[in-house]
Design a protein around this motif. Structure first.
Motif, PDB file in Angstrom:
ATOM      1  N   ILE A 295       0.860  -1.184   0.000  1.00  0.00           N
ATOM      2  CA  ILE A 295       0.000   0.000   0.000  1.00  0.00           C
ATOM      3  C   ILE A 295       0.898   1.235   0.000  1.00  0.00           C
ATOM      4  N   VAL A 296       0.667   2.123  -0.947  1.00  0.00           N
ATOM      5  CA  VAL A 296       1.414   3.387  -0.986  1.00  0.00           C
ATOM      6  C   VAL A 296       0.394   4.508  -0.906  1.00  0.00           C
ATOM      7  N   THR A 297       0.488   5.288   0.166  1.00  0.00           N
ATOM      8  CA  THR A 297      -0.547   6.283   0.387  1.00  0.00           C
ATOM      9  C   THR A 297       0.037   7.629   0.781  1.00  0.00           C
ATOM     10  N   HIS A 298      -0.827   8.622   0.746  1.00  0.00           N
ATOM     11  CA  HIS A 298      -0.441  10.019   0.954  1.00  0.00           C
ATOM     12  C   HIS A 298      -0.352  10.309   2.454  1.00  0.00           C
ATOM     13  N   ILE A 299       0.461  11.322   2.837  1.00  0.00           N
ATOM     14  CA  ILE A 299       0.628  11.600   4.276  1.00  0.00           C
ATOM     15  C   ILE A 299      -0.425  12.545   4.841  1.00  0.00           C
ATOM     16  N   ASP A 300      -1.454  12.905   4.068  1.00  0.00           N
ATOM     17  CA  ASP A 300      -2.481  13.765   4.682  1.00  0.00           C
ATOM     18  C   ASP A 300      -3.592  12.900   5.282  1.00  0.00           C
ATOM     19  N   THR A 301      -4.601  13.549   5.880  1.00  0.00           N
ATOM     20  CA  THR A 301      -5.660  12.795   6.567  1.00  0.00           C
ATOM     21  C   THR A 301      -6.326  11.797   5.642  1.00  0.00           C
TER      22      THR A 301
ATOM     23  N   LEU B  82       3.768  11.479  -4.891  1.00  0.00           N
ATOM     24  CA  LEU B  82       4.192  10.391  -5.763  1.00  0.00           C
ATOM     25  C   LEU B  82       4.925  11.023  -6.937  1.00  0.00           C
ATOM     26  N   ASP B  83       6.273  10.896  -6.917  1.00  0.00           N
ATOM     27  CA  ASP B  83       7.045  11.464  -8.022  1.00  0.00           C
ATOM     28  C   ASP B  83       7.893  10.377  -8.676  1.00  0.00           C
ATOM     29  N   GLU B  84       8.682  10.771  -9.647  1.00  0.00           N
ATOM     30  CA  GLU B  84       9.470   9.790 -10.414  1.00  0.00           C
ATOM     31  C   GLU B  84      10.361   8.918  -9.519  1.00  0.00           C
ATOM     32  N   PRO B  85      11.116   9.513  -8.577  1.00  0.00           N
ATOM     33  CA  PRO B  85      11.984   8.659  -7.748  1.00  0.00           C
ATOM     34  C   PRO B  85      11.191   7.590  -6.974  1.00  0.00           C
ATOM     35  N   VAL B  86      10.017   7.946  -6.460  1.00  0.00           N
ATOM     36  CA  VAL B  86       9.214   6.961  -5.723  1.00  0.00           C
ATOM     37  C   VAL B  86       8.765   5.847  -6.665  1.00  0.00           C
ATOM     38  N   VAL B  87       8.321   6.230  -7.869  1.00  0.00           N
ATOM     39  CA  VAL B  87       7.849   5.234  -8.841  1.00  0.00           C
ATOM     40  C   VAL B  87       9.009   4.312  -9.251  1.00  0.00           C
ATOM     41  N   THR B  88      10.173   4.908  -9.481  1.00  0.00           N
ATOM     42  CA  THR B  88      11.343   4.118  -9.874  1.00  0.00           C
ATOM     43  C   THR B  88      11.683   3.091  -8.798  1.00  0.00           C
ATOM     44  N   GLU B  89      11.631   3.545  -7.546  1.00  0.00           N
ATOM     45  CA  GLU B  89      11.939   2.653  -6.424  1.00  0.00           C
ATOM     46  C   GLU B  89      10.916   1.509  -6.348  1.00  0.00           C
ATOM     47  N   LEU B  90       9.648   1.830  -6.575  1.00  0.00           N
ATOM     48  CA  LEU B  90       8.610   0.798  -6.536  1.00  0.00           C
ATOM     49  C   LEU B  90       8.842  -0.234  -7.643  1.00  0.00           C
ATOM     50  N   LYS B  91       9.232   0.263  -8.808  1.00  0.00           N
ATOM     51  CA  LYS B  91       9.489  -0.653  -9.923  1.00  0.00           C
ATOM     52  C   LYS B  91      10.687  -1.549  -9.602  1.00  0.00           C
ATOM     53  N   ARG B  92      11.712  -0.947  -8.957  1.00  0.00           N
ATOM     54  CA  ARG B  92      12.925  -1.703  -8.634  1.00  0.00           C
ATOM     55  C   ARG B  92      12.600  -2.832  -7.647  1.00  0.00           C
ATOM     56  N   ARG B  93      11.734  -2.541  -6.691  1.00  0.00           N
ATOM     57  CA  ARG B  93      11.384  -3.541  -5.679  1.00  0.00           C
ATOM     58  C   ARG B  93      10.612  -4.716  -6.267  1.00  0.00           C
ATOM     59  N   GLY B  94       9.871  -4.456  -7.326  1.00  0.00           N
ATOM     60  CA  GLY B  94       9.133  -5.528  -7.986  1.00  0.00           C
ATOM     61  C   GLY B  94       8.093  -6.212  -7.106  1.00  0.00           C
ATOM     62  N   THR B  95       7.410  -5.440  -6.244  1.00  0.00           N
ATOM     63  CA  THR B  95       6.315  -6.011  -5.430  1.00  0.00           C
ATOM     64  C   THR B  95       5.239  -6.578  -6.369  1.00  0.00           C
TER      65      THR B  95
ATOM     66  N   VAL C 273       1.024  -3.195  -6.212  1.00  0.00           N
ATOM     67  CA  VAL C 273       1.036  -1.945  -5.440  1.00  0.00           C
ATOM     68  C   VAL C 273      -0.389  -1.404  -5.401  1.00  0.00           C
ATOM     69  N   TRP C 274      -0.829  -0.972  -4.223  1.00  0.00           N
ATOM     70  CA  TRP C 274      -2.157  -0.335  -4.078  1.00  0.00           C
ATOM     71  C   TRP C 274      -1.934   1.134  -3.721  1.00  0.00           C
ATOM     72  N   PHE C 275      -2.150   2.015  -4.700  1.00  0.00           N
ATOM     73  CA  PHE C 275      -1.994   3.450  -4.463  1.00  0.00           C
ATOM     74  C   PHE C 275      -3.298   4.016  -3.907  1.00  0.00           C
ATOM     75  N   ILE C 276      -3.176   4.856  -2.884  1.00  0.00           N
ATOM     76  CA  ILE C 276      -4.366   5.478  -2.301  1.00  0.00           C
ATOM     77  C   ILE C 276      -4.191   6.995  -2.236  1.00  0.00           C
TER      78      ILE C 276
ATOM     79  N   LEU D 171       3.506   5.006 -14.729  1.00  0.00           N
ATOM     80  CA  LEU D 171       3.365   3.741 -14.011  1.00  0.00           C
ATOM     81  C   LEU D 171       3.512   2.491 -14.889  1.00  0.00           C
ATOM     82  N   HIS D 172       3.711   2.686 -16.183  1.00  0.00           N
ATOM     83  CA  HIS D 172       3.837   1.539 -17.079  1.00  0.00           C
ATOM     84  C   HIS D 172       4.863   0.534 -16.540  1.00  0.00           C
ATOM     85  N   GLY D 173       4.504  -0.710 -16.587  1.00  0.00           N
ATOM     86  CA  GLY D 173       5.427  -1.747 -16.137  1.00  0.00           C
ATOM     87  C   GLY D 173       5.168  -2.175 -14.704  1.00  0.00           C
ATOM     88  N   LEU D 174       4.280  -1.448 -14.022  1.00  0.00           N
ATOM     89  CA  LEU D 174       3.972  -1.776 -12.633  1.00  0.00           C
ATOM     90  C   LEU D 174       2.621  -2.489 -12.580  1.00  0.00           C
TER      91      LEU D 174
END
Ligand code: C5P
Ligand code: ZN
Length: 481
Positions: A20-26, A54-67, A70-73, A83-86
């Motif tokens: 789960i990848v989510t935003h830091i607001d309420t 959610l910016d390029e570095p975060v997306v790149t890291e998610l792709k590298r991890r190969g989970t 991913v559930w974006f909220i 997000l292609h490839g994820l």
């Protein structure tokens, strides 16, 4: 049961691990809590990560991890193109990246876009007018409910997310899919909705403090004036204290509350407030009825503010644990963060006074440099606008240093929005022109710009604001909303 929520639920259920990848607001924190609770109940292994954006570095890291999944909220829609490839599912209410505009449209309140085979998105849009029908948490809730109808008790947390995103603000009540969530919560015995005074602090603030801090609407002679608020209630025969306990709004008897509301209406009308302003006193309020009376988690708006304080001070996990039900250590820590936040705001107002508010012909601004953190400068701008020393007929722009440049926040009043002001457009164009990026809403917008470009940015913003605002004389009959 909704088709795409169901499809997402099936995708999630089939995955050996969900990140789960989510935003830091309420909205993001409550959405993450709903998703995680639902996955736990279904026995699905998962991890939760909070991101500021959610910016390029975060997306790149998610792709590298190969989970596996991913559930974006409350984010993801604006990054569809990257997000292609994820393998991902998205529950978000932000505008999807342009070339990924929903291909599948439905006539009911929720529209769903299925963009690529490997990405499924649940994302509401209301035709032509804003996107307040559901929050990120509300969309995550739709999936939770699809996973198991017994998850309807999570509706209360979803409503905290919606209110945290001020989705009840414009119409003084929630609308669209949010009402279905509300009904689920009422049916599940976790939520109550009532027409009441909309001011902040119904459960935890002494009643006179609630009046004193009123900003929406601003109450002439009472807002900002403690003595006047105390006198106002005493004159109506309302006891302020029972023994050592300051009575909150929720402590007042129904008859007392009615008396105060009637008196407030008369007070505002007598002091020249228009009916639209007076109307804003009253609206639908939301109560988490299983939470103890007088607690900071009982009123949805207060709960949302508590969770927001955690995100702002880089402790989203604390807020998340409160949403998951921790009323011990995490609640105490969240309350500590909220107290710290309030103290920080007092200091921020001193910082604004020290920086000084400068006026141009159509806008006003202050530069807080490193004296106000970038996650708080927006609230500082709102508060400054509500004080005597700021002009009410101009939007306010606030600058503060951030790790990735200069953060700009802009805020304005409903009146100026009704006269044509659109700060989202101003932010987008002015920041774009100096090599930054920004956007937001008509009355509240933000941007990040390169250091040193402030003068150029201000010049463009000033010109745009001047061009957008119609003279007030023409307001009559043009737009009475
Ligand atoms: O950060 P701030 O509270 O001033 O943001 C107000 C609004 O502007 C938010 O809705 C946020 O999403 C939007 N914003 C944006 N781009 C930025 C910063 C903020 O669209 N760089
Ligand atoms: Zn949101």
């Amino acid at each position: 049961m909704d088709a795409v929520a169901q499809e997402i639920a099936e995708r999630v259920r089939a995955s050996p691990l969900v990140r789960i990848v989510t935003h830091i607001d309420t909205d993001g924190i409550t959405g993450g809590a709903i998703a995680s609770e639902a996955l736990d109940r279904a026995g699905i292994t998962h991890e939760v990560a909070f991101v500021k954006k959610l910016d390029e570095p975060v997306v790149t890291e998610l792709k590298r991890r190969g989970t596996p999944l991913v559930w974006f909220i409350d984010l993801g829609a604006g990054m569809m193109h990257a997000l292609h490839g994820l393998d991902a599912v998205i529950t978000d209410h932000h505008v999807p990246t342009e070339r990924e505009i929903p291909k599948v449209l439905r006539s009911d309140l929720l529209r769903f876009a299925e963009s690529q085979d490997r990405i499924l998105m649940l994302n509401p849009h209301l035709e032509g007018a804003g996107s307040d029908v559901a929050s990120g948490a509300g969309c995550a809730y739709a999936v939770a409910k699809a996973l198991d109808p017994a998850n309807k008790d999570l509706a209360s947390v979803a409503i905290v997310g919606a209110v945290g995103d001020v989705q009840d603000q414009e119409f003084r009540r929630l609308s669209g899919y949010n009402r279905e969530i509300l009904q689920d919560g009422i049916d599940a015995g976790v939520l109550g909705a009532q027409i009441d005074l909309r001011l902040f602090g119904r459960e935890t603030r002494p009643a006179y403090k609630m009046l004193q801090y009123a900003t929406d609407p601003w109450i002439p002679r009472l807002s900002g004036n403690e003595d006047a608020c105390i006198a106002f209630l005493l004159e109506l025969g309302v006891d302020l204290k029972v023994e050592e306990h300051w009575r909150s709004w929720s402590d007042l008897e129904l008859g007392e509350r009615r008396r105060v509301v009637n008196a407030l209406v008369a007070h505002m009308l007598e002091r020249g407030c228009g009916s639209k302003e007076v109307e804003r006193l009253i609206g639908e309020t939301y109560t988490l009825i299983r939470e103890p009376a007088g607690s900071p988690t009982r009123d949805a708006k207060e709960f949302g503010t508590l969770i927001n304080a955690c995100g702002r001070y880089h402790q989203p996990e604390v807020g998340y644990r409160v949403c998951r039900g921790d009323r011990e250590d995490s609640l105490a820590e969240a309350l500590r963060l909220l107290r710290g936040h309030r103290e920080y705001l007092v200091d921020s107002m001193e910082a604004v006074a020290a920086a000084g508010i400068n006026q141009m012909d159509a806008i006003q601004y202050f530069h807080a440099a490193d004296t106000i953190r970038d996650t708080v400068v927006g609230i500082a701008a709102s508060m400054a606008l509500n004080r005597e020393n700021a002009a009410k007929d101009m939007p306010i722009f606030a600058f503060a240093q951030a790790s990735d440049g200069i953060k700009v926040s802009a805020r304005t009043t409903r009146e100026l929005v009704a006269r044509g002001l659109d700060l989202a457009e101003v932010m987008k164009v002015a920041s774009g022109a100096v090599g930054g990026q920004g956007g937001g809403h008509h009355a509240a917008a933000g941007a990040t710009i390169p250091p040193g470009t402030e003068p150029k940015f201000l010049e463009i913003a000033n010109r745009m604001v001047r061009d957008q605002i119609r003279p007030s004389r023409r307001l009559d009959g043009i737009d009475s909303r």
